[in-house]
Design a protein around this motif. Structure first.
Motif, PDB file in Angstrom:
ATOM      1  N   ASN A  45      23.158 -15.383  50.729  1.00  0.00           N
ATOM      2  CA  ASN A  45      21.807 -15.267  49.994  1.00  0.00           C
ATOM      3  C   ASN A  45      20.838 -14.693  50.716  1.00  0.00           C
ATOM      4  O   ASN A  45      19.980 -13.961  50.355  1.00  0.00           O
ATOM      5  CB  ASN A  45      21.493 -16.738  49.251  1.00  0.00           C
ATOM      6  N   LEU A  46      20.681 -15.018  52.099  1.00  0.00           N
ATOM      7  CA  LEU A  46      19.631 -14.219  52.802  1.00  0.00           C
ATOM      8  C   LEU A  46      19.932 -12.666  52.777  1.00  0.00           C
ATOM      9  O   LEU A  46      18.995 -11.862  52.649  1.00  0.00           O
ATOM     10  CB  LEU A  46      19.796 -14.750  54.255  1.00  0.00           C
ATOM     11  N   ALA A  47      21.083 -12.152  53.104  1.00  0.00           N
ATOM     12  CA  ALA A  47      21.417 -10.780  53.157  1.00  0.00           C
ATOM     13  C   ALA A  47      21.370 -10.102  51.560  1.00  0.00           C
ATOM     14  O   ALA A  47      20.499  -9.095  51.606  1.00  0.00           O
ATOM     15  CB  ALA A  47      22.998 -10.713  53.210  1.00  0.00           C
ATOM     16  N   PHE A  48      21.360 -10.844  50.414  1.00  0.00           N
ATOM     17  CA  PHE A  48      21.039 -10.521  49.086  1.00  0.00           C
ATOM     18  C   PHE A  48      19.548 -10.302  49.055  1.00  0.00           C
ATOM     19  O   PHE A  48      19.027  -9.554  48.364  1.00  0.00           O
ATOM     20  CB  PHE A  48      21.334 -11.470  48.076  1.00  0.00           C
ATOM     21  N   THR A  49      18.973 -11.293  49.532  1.00  0.00           N
ATOM     22  CA  THR A  49      17.395 -11.359  49.643  1.00  0.00           C
ATOM     23  C   THR A  49      16.702  -9.990  50.279  1.00  0.00           C
ATOM     24  O   THR A  49      15.793  -9.439  49.826  1.00  0.00           O
ATOM     25  CB  THR A  49      16.559 -12.413  50.278  1.00  0.00           C
ATOM     26  N   ARG A  50      17.503  -9.774  51.331  1.00  0.00           N
ATOM     27  CA  ARG A  50      16.916  -8.524  52.211  1.00  0.00           C
ATOM     28  C   ARG A  50      17.285  -7.111  51.371  1.00  0.00           C
ATOM     29  O   ARG A  50      16.651  -6.082  51.546  1.00  0.00           O
ATOM     30  CB  ARG A  50      17.317  -8.664  53.472  1.00  0.00           C
ATOM     31  N   LYS A  51      18.475  -7.112  50.647  1.00  0.00           N
ATOM     32  CA  LYS A  51      18.848  -6.156  50.110  1.00  0.00           C
ATOM     33  C   LYS A  51      18.527  -5.801  48.571  1.00  0.00           C
ATOM     34  O   LYS A  51      18.120  -4.693  48.106  1.00  0.00           O
ATOM     35  CB  LYS A  51      20.381  -6.146  49.639  1.00  0.00           C
ATOM     36  N   TYR A  52      18.191  -6.761  47.926  1.00  0.00           N
ATOM     37  CA  TYR A  52      17.566  -6.630  46.368  1.00  0.00           C
ATOM     38  C   TYR A  52      16.357  -7.295  46.134  1.00  0.00           C
ATOM     39  O   TYR A  52      16.029  -8.661  46.457  1.00  0.00           O
ATOM     40  CB  TYR A  52      18.568  -7.410  45.453  1.00  0.00           C
ATOM     41  N   LYS A  53      15.187  -6.371  45.729  1.00  0.00           N
ATOM     42  CA  LYS A  53      14.194  -7.018  45.699  1.00  0.00           C
ATOM     43  C   LYS A  53      13.587  -8.081  44.681  1.00  0.00           C
ATOM     44  O   LYS A  53      12.931  -8.799  44.933  1.00  0.00           O
ATOM     45  CB  LYS A  53      13.251  -5.692  45.174  1.00  0.00           C
ATOM     46  N   LYS A  54      14.478  -8.064  43.783  1.00  0.00           N
ATOM     47  CA  LYS A  54      14.182  -9.175  42.736  1.00  0.00           C
ATOM     48  C   LYS A  54      15.111 -10.547  43.084  1.00  0.00           C
ATOM     49  O   LYS A  54      15.006 -11.271  42.117  1.00  0.00           O
ATOM     50  CB  LYS A  54      14.829  -8.700  41.183  1.00  0.00           C
ATOM     51  N   PHE A  55      15.686 -10.396  43.930  1.00  0.00           N
ATOM     52  CA  PHE A  55      16.653 -11.677  44.268  1.00  0.00           C
ATOM     53  C   PHE A  55      15.864 -12.343  45.412  1.00  0.00           C
ATOM     54  O   PHE A  55      15.290 -12.049  46.472  1.00  0.00           O
ATOM     55  CB  PHE A  55      17.923 -11.447  45.006  1.00  0.00           C
ATOM     56  N   LYS A  56      15.542 -13.732  45.141  1.00  0.00           N
ATOM     57  CA  LYS A  56      14.794 -14.678  45.977  1.00  0.00           C
ATOM     58  C   LYS A  56      15.829 -16.010  46.369  1.00  0.00           C
ATOM     59  O   LYS A  56      16.122 -16.508  45.635  1.00  0.00           O
ATOM     60  CB  LYS A  56      13.348 -15.151  45.289  1.00  0.00           C
ATOM     61  N   SER A  57      15.883 -16.191  47.742  1.00  0.00           N
ATOM     62  CA  SER A  57      16.766 -17.395  48.088  1.00  0.00           C
ATOM     63  C   SER A  57      16.054 -18.627  48.368  1.00  0.00           C
ATOM     64  O   SER A  57      15.036 -18.903  48.859  1.00  0.00           O
ATOM     65  CB  SER A  57      17.082 -16.973  49.530  1.00  0.00           C
ATOM     66  N   ALA A  58      17.016 -19.741  47.890  1.00  0.00           N
ATOM     67  CA  ALA A  58      16.673 -21.090  48.243  1.00  0.00           C
ATOM     68  C   ALA A  58      17.901 -21.345  49.197  1.00  0.00           C
ATOM     69  O   ALA A  58      18.983 -21.113  49.164  1.00  0.00           O
ATOM     70  CB  ALA A  58      16.718 -21.969  46.969  1.00  0.00           C
ATOM     71  N   PHE A  59      17.485 -22.058  50.371  1.00  0.00           N
ATOM     72  CA  PHE A  59      18.715 -22.687  51.142  1.00  0.00           C
ATOM     73  C   PHE A  59      18.735 -24.008  51.129  1.00  0.00           C
ATOM     74  O   PHE A  59      17.799 -25.039  51.112  1.00  0.00           O
ATOM     75  CB  PHE A  59      18.035 -22.056  52.742  1.00  0.00           C
ATOM     76  N   GLY A  60      20.089 -24.597  51.081  1.00  0.00           N
ATOM     77  CA  GLY A  60      20.209 -25.900  51.159  1.00  0.00           C
ATOM     78  C   GLY A  60      21.731 -26.201  51.037  1.00  0.00           C
ATOM     79  O   GLY A  60      22.546 -25.363  51.469  1.00  0.00           O
ATOM     80  N   TRP A  61      22.243 -27.668  50.750  1.00  0.00           N
ATOM     81  CA  TRP A  61      23.719 -27.849  50.715  1.00  0.00           C
ATOM     82  C   TRP A  61      23.960 -28.656  49.523  1.00  0.00           C
ATOM     83  O   TRP A  61      23.169 -29.652  49.136  1.00  0.00           O
ATOM     84  CB  TRP A  61      23.831 -28.720  52.172  1.00  0.00           C
ATOM     85  N   HIS A  62      24.625 -27.907  48.728  1.00  0.00           N
ATOM     86  CA  HIS A  62      25.019 -28.794  47.503  1.00  0.00           C
ATOM     87  C   HIS A  62      25.788 -30.034  47.750  1.00  0.00           C
ATOM     88  O   HIS A  62      26.700 -30.210  48.294  1.00  0.00           O
ATOM     89  CB  HIS A  62      26.045 -27.703  46.367  1.00  0.00           C
TER      90      HIS A  62
END
Length: 255
Positions: A45-62
Motif C-alpha cells: 500500500n505504501l508503494a501504491f501511495t507513492r505511485k498513485y496520487k489518489k490513493f491514501k494508505s492506512a497501515f495496520g493488521w487485520h
C-alpha cells in the motif's frame, strides 16, 4: 459531476491486472483509502501511495486471522513508526468476530494488539479504521473511550440500537457498502445514523450480490449506494453526494 471517495478498499488484494482499472476507470472517484492486512500489505500500500496520487494508505493488521506473533508484531510497529508520515490512518484493526464463529480462539491477545494500535492512534494523532461488529463493537468502544479517541471509523458496521446510539454519541463515523442496495439491516442503519457521520466504501475486492452479482467490486458501485442512501434519507441526491464527500475529506484531512 458528483465526486466520490472510497473510504475503505483493499487495493493490494486485487489481481495486478485489475489495479489500474480500479484507480482510473471512473473519473468521479477522487480518492481511495486503502487499508492494510499485515506488514506485506502495508508495504504494498505504501508503494501504491507513492505511485498513485489518489490513493491514501492506512497501515495496520487485520484481526480476522490467527494472532500475530510478538516478533512479527514488533516488526510491524517498527515499520509503521518509520513510515507514519505517509500513513493517513491506522487500519484495518479490530477484533476477530467472524473467525471466532468458525473456531474457538482466546480473545485476550487480540485485545492487547488492538489496544496497542489505539494507543498509537492517540500518540500519533491519527484516525483509526476499525473492524468491530455486533458484540465486539461495545468492547472496542470501551478501549476508544479509555484513550479518548475522537476520530474512529467503523467500517461496514453492524450492531444493535444501543451500540448505534453509543457510536453516534461519541461522534464516531461509519461507512456504508454497496449491500445497502439489498440488505435491510444496512438500510435500517442508514435510516437511523446521521448522514453527517457517514462515509461510503466498497471493502473491495469483497464481492456483492443483487445488481452487482458476478461483478468485480469497483468504487463506481458507490454511486448506487449514494442513490439508495438519498432515497432512505429523503434528501436530494446532490446534497447526499456533497455531504458524504465532505465527511470523508474532513475525517481523513484530504482538504
Amino acid at each position: 459531476m458528483n465526486k466520490i471517495i472510497d473510504a475503505h478498499i483493499h487495493l493490494d488484494h486485487y489481481q495486478p491486472q485489475d489495479i489500474e482499472e480500479i484507480i482510473f476507470r471512473d473519473s468521479t472517484v477522487e480518492a481511495l483509502i486503502g487499508v492494510s492486512y499485515d506488514l506485506n500489505s502495508c508495504i504494498k500500500n505504501l508503494a501504491f501511495t507513492r505511485k498513485y496520487k489518489k490513493f491514501k494508505s492506512a497501515f495496520g493488521w487485520h484481526p480476522e486471522q490467527m494472532l500475530i506473533s510478538d516478533n512479527d508484531f514488533s516488526q510491524l510497529i517498527d515499520w509503521m513508526t518509520v513510515n507514519k508520515q505517509e500513513m493517513i490512518a491506522i487500519g484495518e484493526v479490530g477484533l476477530p468476530f467472524y473467525l471466532r464463529k468458525k473456531t474457538e480462539i482466546p480473545l485476550e491477545g487480540y485485545l492487547e494488539r488492538l489496544e496497542s494500535f489505539i494507543r498509537l492512534a492517540n500518540i500519533w494523532n491519527k484516525p483509526i479504521v476499525l473492524h468491530a461488529v455486533y458484540d465486539d463493537a461495545p468492547v472496542v468502544c470501551n478501549l476508544l473511550e479509555k484513550y479518548s479517541i475522537k476520530k474512529a471509523h467503523f467500517h461496514w458496521f453492524k450492531g444493535d440500537e444501543q451500540t448505534i446510539s453509543r457510536l453516534n454519541q461519541n461522534d464516531y463515523f461509519i461507512s456504508i457498502t454497496p449491500d445497502v442496495t439489498y440488505e435491510n439491516e444496512i438500510q435500517e442503519l442508514v435510516r437511523h445514523y446521521p448522514l453527517e457521520k457517514m462515509m461510503v466504501e466498497t471493502d473491495g475486492p469483497w464481492p456483492f450480490e443483487g445488481l452487482f452479482q458476478g461483478q468485480l467490486t469497483h468504487p463506481t458501485m458507490i454511486h448506487s449506494s449514494v442513490t439508495v442512501i438519498a432515497e432512505i434519507k429523503k434528501l436530494p441526491i446532490g446534497e447526499v453526494y456533497r455531504q458524504l464527500y465532505m465527511n470523508t475529506k474532513s475525517f481523513y484531512k484530504l482538504i
